[in-house]
Design a protein around this motif. Structure first.
Motif, PDB file in Angstrom:
ATOM      1  N   GLU A  58      49.199  41.582  77.409  1.00  0.00           N
ATOM      2  CA  GLU A  58      49.438  43.010  77.568  1.00  0.00           C
ATOM      3  C   GLU A  58      50.830  43.314  78.104  1.00  0.00           C
ATOM      4  OE1 GLU A  58      46.397  44.870  79.873  1.00  0.00           O
ATOM      5  OE2 GLU A  58      44.776  44.277  78.522  1.00  0.00           O
ATOM      6  N   LEU A  59      51.616  42.284  78.409  1.00  0.00           N
ATOM      7  CA  LEU A  59      52.954  42.504  78.943  1.00  0.00           C
ATOM      8  C   LEU A  59      53.902  42.932  77.832  1.00  0.00           C
ATOM      9  CD1 LEU A  59      53.407  39.454  81.344  1.00  0.00           C
ATOM     10  CD2 LEU A  59      52.386  41.685  81.823  1.00  0.00           C
ATOM     11  N   VAL A  60      54.874  43.755  78.214  1.00  0.00           N
ATOM     12  CA  VAL A  60      55.873  44.250  77.269  1.00  0.00           C
ATOM     13  C   VAL A  60      57.247  44.107  77.905  1.00  0.00           C
ATOM     14  CG1 VAL A  60      56.701  46.250  75.967  1.00  0.00           C
ATOM     15  CG2 VAL A  60      54.227  45.893  76.270  1.00  0.00           C
ATOM     16  N   VAL A  61      58.176  43.497  77.169  1.00  0.00           N
ATOM     17  CA  VAL A  61      59.550  43.403  77.640  1.00  0.00           C
ATOM     18  C   VAL A  61      60.153  44.812  77.664  1.00  0.00           C
ATOM     19  CG1 VAL A  61      61.862  42.516  77.133  1.00  0.00           C
ATOM     20  CG2 VAL A  61      59.864  41.042  76.833  1.00  0.00           C
ATOM     21  N   GLY A  62      60.831  45.144  78.763  1.00  0.00           N
ATOM     22  CA  GLY A  62      61.373  46.479  78.941  1.00  0.00           C
ATOM     23  C   GLY A  62      60.460  47.377  79.737  1.00  0.00           C
ATOM     24  N   VAL A  63      59.207  46.957  79.883  1.00  0.00           N
ATOM     25  CA  VAL A  63      58.241  47.703  80.696  1.00  0.00           C
ATOM     26  C   VAL A  63      57.822  46.855  81.894  1.00  0.00           C
ATOM     27  CG1 VAL A  63      55.983  48.830  80.753  1.00  0.00           C
ATOM     28  CG2 VAL A  63      57.419  48.996  78.706  1.00  0.00           C
ATOM     29  N   ASP A  64      57.266  45.674  81.622  1.00  0.00           N
ATOM     30  CA  ASP A  64      56.808  44.790  82.692  1.00  0.00           C
ATOM     31  C   ASP A  64      57.876  43.780  83.105  1.00  0.00           C
ATOM     32  OD1 ASP A  64      53.900  45.676  82.753  1.00  0.00           O
ATOM     33  OD2 ASP A  64      54.111  45.085  80.659  1.00  0.00           O
ATOM     34  N   LEU A  65      58.676  43.338  82.152  1.00  0.00           N
ATOM     35  CA  LEU A  65      59.812  42.454  82.412  1.00  0.00           C
ATOM     36  C   LEU A  65      61.082  43.174  81.964  1.00  0.00           C
ATOM     37  CD1 LEU A  65      57.282  40.501  81.495  1.00  0.00           C
ATOM     38  CD2 LEU A  65      59.032  38.748  81.452  1.00  0.00           C
ATOM     39  N   PRO A  66      62.176  43.057  82.717  1.00  0.00           N
ATOM     40  CA  PRO A  66      63.392  43.754  82.316  1.00  0.00           C
ATOM     41  C   PRO A  66      64.052  43.159  81.081  1.00  0.00           C
ATOM     42  CG  PRO A  66      63.819  42.358  84.209  1.00  0.00           C
ATOM     43  CD  PRO A  66      62.343  42.335  83.984  1.00  0.00           C
ATOM     44  N   ALA A  67      63.796  41.883  80.830  1.00  0.00           N
ATOM     45  CA  ALA A  67      64.406  41.177  79.694  1.00  0.00           C
ATOM     46  C   ALA A  67      63.531  39.983  79.352  1.00  0.00           C
ATOM     47  CB  ALA A  67      65.823  40.717  80.056  1.00  0.00           C
ATOM     48  N   PRO A  68      63.707  39.401  78.170  1.00  0.00           N
ATOM     49  CA  PRO A  68      62.928  38.206  77.830  1.00  0.00           C
ATOM     50  C   PRO A  68      63.157  37.082  78.850  1.00  0.00           C
ATOM     51  CG  PRO A  68      63.990  39.094  75.880  1.00  0.00           C
ATOM     52  CD  PRO A  68      64.577  39.833  77.048  1.00  0.00           C
ATOM     53  N   ALA A  69      62.128  36.302  79.068  1.00  0.00           N
ATOM     54  CA  ALA A  69      62.179  35.249  80.080  1.00  0.00           C
ATOM     55  C   ALA A  69      63.022  34.068  79.611  1.00  0.00           C
ATOM     56  CB  ALA A  69      60.769  34.768  80.410  1.00  0.00           C
ATOM     57  N   ASP A  70      63.732  33.463  80.569  1.00  0.00           N
ATOM     58  CA  ASP A  70      64.468  32.224  80.315  1.00  0.00           C
ATOM     59  C   ASP A  70      63.558  31.008  80.419  1.00  0.00           C
ATOM     60  OD1 ASP A  70      67.299  33.337  80.245  1.00  0.00           O
ATOM     61  OD2 ASP A  70      66.616  34.041  82.206  1.00  0.00           O
ATOM     62  N   VAL A  71      62.525  31.118  81.251  1.00  0.00           N
ATOM     63  CA  VAL A  71      61.580  30.016  81.473  1.00  0.00           C
ATOM     64  C   VAL A  71      60.175  30.597  81.502  1.00  0.00           C
ATOM     65  CG1 VAL A  71      60.917  28.069  82.941  1.00  0.00           C
ATOM     66  CG2 VAL A  71      63.308  28.839  82.904  1.00  0.00           C
ATOM     67  N   VAL A  72      59.246  29.933  80.809  1.00  0.00           N
ATOM     68  CA  VAL A  72      57.832  30.313  80.848  1.00  0.00           C
ATOM     69  C   VAL A  72      57.056  29.171  81.494  1.00  0.00           C
ATOM     70  CG1 VAL A  72      55.774  30.861  79.490  1.00  0.00           C
ATOM     71  CG2 VAL A  72      58.013  31.760  78.797  1.00  0.00           C
ATOM     72  N   ILE A  73      56.363  29.492  82.578  1.00  0.00           N
ATOM     73  CA  ILE A  73      55.546  28.513  83.298  1.00  0.00           C
ATOM     74  C   ILE A  73      54.087  28.892  83.122  1.00  0.00           C
ATOM     75  CG2 ILE A  73      55.005  27.500  85.550  1.00  0.00           C
ATOM     76  CD1 ILE A  73      57.834  28.308  86.456  1.00  0.00           C
ATOM     77  N   SER A  74      53.261  27.914  82.837  1.00  0.00           N
ATOM     78  CA  SER A  74      51.826  28.181  82.732  1.00  0.00           C
ATOM     79  C   SER A  74      51.060  26.938  83.153  1.00  0.00           C
ATOM     80  CB  SER A  74      51.443  28.573  81.302  1.00  0.00           C
ATOM     81  OG  SER A  74      51.675  27.493  80.405  1.00  0.00           O
ATOM     82  N   GLU A  75      49.892  27.191  83.738  1.00  0.00           N
ATOM     83  CA  GLU A  75      48.945  26.102  83.994  1.00  0.00           C
ATOM     84  C   GLU A  75      47.590  26.675  83.646  1.00  0.00           C
ATOM     85  OE1 GLU A  75      46.462  24.271  84.703  1.00  0.00           O
ATOM     86  OE2 GLU A  75      46.692  23.393  86.712  1.00  0.00           O
ATOM     87  N   ILE A  76      47.317  26.724  82.345  1.00  0.00           N
ATOM     88  CA  ILE A  76      46.129  27.416  81.842  1.00  0.00           C
ATOM     89  C   ILE A  76      45.344  26.500  80.906  1.00  0.00           C
ATOM     90  CG2 ILE A  76      46.966  29.784  82.135  1.00  0.00           C
ATOM     91  CD1 ILE A  76      47.994  29.717  79.258  1.00  0.00           C
TER      92      ILE A  76
END
Length: 395
Positions: free
Chosen positions: A163-181
């Motif tokens: 549900e996240l949107v760049v420009g709404v929830d994040l100011p710009a696209p991420a440089d690093v994506v971390i997940s432990e899912i």
């Protein structure tokens, strides 16, 4: 909480001092309000009411019982051994320190208690945006992060990542994506679908990812204790064999792993490889021959993962590893004797979220890869007679 399912207790306040009786009566009212709350907000309002009740009357039995039930409903119990897993924590800390640098915008998927987000902030990230879809957990993570002095560098977003949107929830696209899912076979928490969306919609084209890739492996194992645990042959003289078909996949806790003593009968064989930097949603199917290098009774096919977090940094839930992850074993319907040189043919399939596995037989004996392995319905605790392999296959 749903009134029909809530325990109904009636506290006797007659022996309490006047001030305690008043506080307890107020707590009673708050508990009744909590019982009537819908849980569509993830339990937030119910938690607030029960916590307020306990602030008025710390020993209020109903409030304590209902709050514990609420926590167990919405906060999975695996969070706690996961956070206590020192090997897992150290691996993520090293990978994050190696791959996150000053100026990076980091997206952390699945905030939990906030540990990986705080590790990214400590590694020098400009800002960390971490999402958590469970409201109670997200609220607790905010508190953890603030108490560690990182509230100005980490934003907790109470939403699922899709549900996240760049420009709404994040100011710009991420440089690093971390997940432990990931779960015990990598797929069960929807990791691939989540990462496909994140890497395509929320990250830069050259974004780094932690973890980078994962593999599923299979290994033939011997363990009569595993069979006794999941398919007890009888109890108090009664035959339980007709119940065994419900137990085809054994979910093994860390404690069970120590107790059942799985013994490998051969080396591990690759089943599937998953790229978490460039993930895709293609289902997979493969047929593999598992080599037996030791003699023994083949009870199950053990499936585990290997996950690369960064160069030289990996995690696994194989037979020799420690840590919080459970293990998965696909039980054979009938144990059989294995000899060095035997090749157990199996087919593994996944639909990007679930794994299935079926055994066809000893490839070295049948000469026919399409001949199905016909198991008996009742498991035995010792090797059945095996004059030749084909006799077992057609039993």
């Amino acid at each position: 909480m749903a009134k029909d399912h809530a325990p109904q207790f009636h506290q006797d306040h007659s022996d309490f001092p006047q001030i305690d009786r008043q506080a307890t009566l107020q707590a009673d009212r708050l508990v009744e309000l909590a019982r009537l709350q819908p849980l569509t907000d993830g339990g937030l309002r119910t938690s607030e009411l029960l916590s307020e009740a306990l602030a008025n009357a710390p020993h209020h039995h109903d409030a304590r019982i209902l709050l514990e039930r609420l926590h167990q409903m919405f906060v999975p119990r695996w969070h706690f051994p996961m956070l206590a897993d020192k090997v897992r924590n150290r691996a993520f800390a090293e990978a994050i320190a190696a791959k996150v640098g000053p100026g990076d915008i980091v997206l952390d998927i699945g905030c939990g208690a906030g540990l990986t987000a705080m590790l990214a902030a400590r590694a020098g990230a400009r800002h960390v945006y971490t999402c958590e879809q469970q409201p109670l957990i997200a609220r607790a993570a905010v508190r953890v992060i603030e108490e560690n002095g990182l509230g100005d560098r980490i934003t907790v977003i109470p939403k699922p990542s899709h549900e996240l949107v760049v420009g709404v929830d994040l100011p710009a696209p991420a440089d690093v994506v971390i997940s432990e899912i990931v779960d015990t076979v990598l797929l069960g928490e929807g990791a691939l679908a989540t990462l496909v969306h994140a890497m395509r919609r929320l990250a830069r084209p050259d974004a780094r990812a932690i973890p980078e890739q994962g593999r599923l492996m299979a290994q033939p194992v011997d363990s009569d204790k595993l069979l006794a645990l999941w398919r007890p042959g009888q109890a108090e003289g009664f035959d339980l064999g007709a119940f065994h078909h419900f137990a085809s996949v054994a979910q093994i806790t860390p404690n069970d792993l120590s107790a059942v003593g799985l013994r490998p009968l051969g080396p591990a064989t690759d089943l599937f490889h998953f790229d978490f930097i460039r993930p895709d949603m293609r289902p997979g199917r493969t047929t593999r021959d598992l080599a037996c290098s030791s003699a023994g009774t083949l009870h199950a096919v053990f499936v585990f993962f290997e996950m690369d977090l960064g160069p030289g940094i990996s995690l696994t839930n194989d037979l020799s590893s420690d840590g919080h992850w459970g293990r998965t074993a696909f039980l054979l319907d009938r144990p059989i004797c294995a000899a060095p040189g035997d090749l157990l043919r199996l087919t593994a399939q996944h639909d990007t979220s679930q794994l299935s596995l079926s055994v066809q037989g000893f490839a070295s004996c049948t000469g026919d890869p399409d001949l199905p392995f016909l198991w008996m319905s009742h498991a035995a605790s010792s090797c059945p007679p095996r004059p030749d392999c084909r006799a077992v296959l057609t039993a």
